[in-house]
Design an enzyme around this catalytic site. Structure first.
Site: not given
Ligand code: BGP
Length: 455
Positions: A175, A367
């Site tokens: 990201e 993701e």
């Molecule tokens: C993205 C990241 C992850 C992950 C996900 C969910 O931004 O690449 O590392 O954690 O989001 O976000 P969060 O854990 O803040 O809910």
């Protein structure tokens, strides 16, 4: 559906591994749990100011290092074909500056990769996922310093030299556009009161983009069959209304994120960003050599995360929420998760189409998932809300592929296991298909329990 479509799951070292004693201090080790976390991640507050007794969940995370054989066996039973994970930089170069890599770190990942391959699960590596040795933050101020390019390439190069025969797909930065929103999390940057923030963010962005291009060059010199991807925190942005001002704001907001991948895919800084820099007196060290490097070493595929869409409006009186930390006006057509993130499967199809129109490169979804508070009832976790979310998003992806002709290489659910939330630092914001018995205060047996979504 392509026969080699990569159905998979994803995870990241900084949120899962723990193993604090066997690596150098790292960025995740100084991200606190609780109210101050956001200010630290944004670079507004130095981690040095946190009081003694602060709890840092990333130091232990889910102690994934000690359980990897058992964990990979769960993945094998799930039937996945690909697993995306990141390497902890400080496990390879504990301070970031050693002349030789730590062989214990390389050995760990060697065993980890071999264990995946034993079950025919293809490893996909993110080289840098919200991570760096702490020394590089304290000594250089993170990615604001050009020195990071050399140190990153040294680290990434050793990974590629060691694993290129076993790992074909690599992502240079997780990201990358998060650098704009969370400069400490994505770049190790904490601001001083006198700093020109935009100047620093664009300087750091230039360093990461240069590092990504240089690594792409280096990787192809080592092995010409390697596939390198950029990665974007994606999500279509809607104008709240048909006011042309809102439509204009939509375009401008999208460019704040696309600017990174525009460089990585198209090989040059877009005209809109160069003229923005000019208006704002921002200078980035662009020379004919650096421009050539960016031009010659573009990526092979575009990886993305998608959680939600966003909505913007020129009307400043409307209430804003923050979905995945991007400020958004509440969209009246969409339901939201317990954390206020909009749930928008059609937005996923739109996002995939938009990215493919823009870049015409294969897309890899690395993701997608739902953070929720799961409950164990009579030993079972009935997460039908997560099943609904995943089914709807997978259906939207299939429409993007089959009906719209978008070239998609694979889909990886976030995440395989419950891990520490990146933005919140909680364990209770659970994304996993497999439950991990650990709470927000770090207590629990770490027992693994597959959820209904796993089955
Ligand atoms: C993205 C990241 C992850 C992950 C996900 C969910 O931004 O690449 O590392 O954690 O989001 O976000 P969060 O854990 O803040 O809910």
């Amino acid at each position: 559906m392509k026969h080699n479509f990569l159905w998979g799951a994803a995870i990241a070292a900084n949120q899962a591994e723990g193993g604090f004693a066997s690596r150098g201090r790292a960025l995740a080790d100084v991200l606190p749990f609780g109210k101050k976390r956001l200010a630290v991640m944004k670079g507004d507050k130095s981690y040095h100011e946190l009081p003694p007794g602060t709890f840092y969940p990333g130091r232990t995370a889910i102690e994934y290092m000690d359980n990897y054989r058992e964990d990979i066996a769960y993945l094998a039973k799930l039937g996945i074909k690909a697993y995306r994970f990141s390497v902890a930089w400080s496990r390879i170069y504990p301070s970031g500056e050693e002349s030789q890599p730590d062989s214990r770190g390389l050995d760990f990942y060697r065993k980890f990769i071999d264990e995946l391959l034993k079950y025919d699960i293809q490893p996909i590596i993110t080289i840098c996922h919200f991570d760096m040795p702490l020394q590089l933050i304290d000594k250089y101020g993170g990615w604001r310093d050009e020195k990071l390019i050399e140190l990153y390439v040294k680290y990434a190069k050793i990974l590629i030299e060691t694993f290129h025969k076993k790992v074909t797909h690599w992502i240079t930065f997780n990201e990358i556009n998060m650098l704009r929103h969370l400069p400490f999390l994505a770049g190790g940057i904490t601001f001083k009161p006198t700093d020109n923030r935009e100047q620093i963010i664009y300087t750091a962005a230039h360093h990461q983009l240069m590092a990504s291009a240089l690594l792409t060059k280096t990787a192809r010199e080592i092995d010409s069959s390697i596939q390198i991807g950029c990665m974007l925190a994606a999500g279509v942005i809607y104008p709240y209304d048909c006011n042309p001002e809102s439509a204009w704001l939509t375009l401008k907001t999208a460019r704040e994120n696309y600017f990174f991948t525009d460089v990585q895919v198209r090989g040059k800084y877009p005209a809109y960003i160069k003229s923005y820099w000019q208006q704002k007196n921002i200078s980035v060290n662009l020379t004919p050599e650096t421009e050539q490097l960016l031009r010659d070493h573009t990526v092979d595929f575009v990886a993305l995360s998608y959680y939600n869409s966003r909505t913007v409006s020129a009307d400043n009186n409307l209430n804003r929420t923050s979905g995945n930390l991007f400020a958004s006006v509440k969209n009246p057509y969409l339901k939201t998760s317990e954390w206020g993130w909009s749930i928008d499967p059609l937005g996923f199809r739109t996002t995939l189409n938009e990215l493919y129109d823009r870049y015409q490169k294969p897309l890899l979804i690395v993701e997608n998932g739902l953070g929720a508070k799961d409950k164990i009832i009579a030993g079972r976790i009935d997460d039908e809300y997560r099943i609904d979310y995943l089914q709807a998003h997978i259906a939207a992806m299939i429409q993007a592929m089959m009906t719209d002709g978008v070239d998609i290489m694979g889909y990886m659910v976030w995440s395989a296991f419950d891990i520490v939330s990146a933005t919140g630092g909680q364990m209770s914001k659970r994304y996993g298909l497999i439950y991990i018995d650990k709470d927000d205060n770090g207590r629990g047996s770490l027992k693994r329990i597959p959820k209904e979504s796993y089955y």
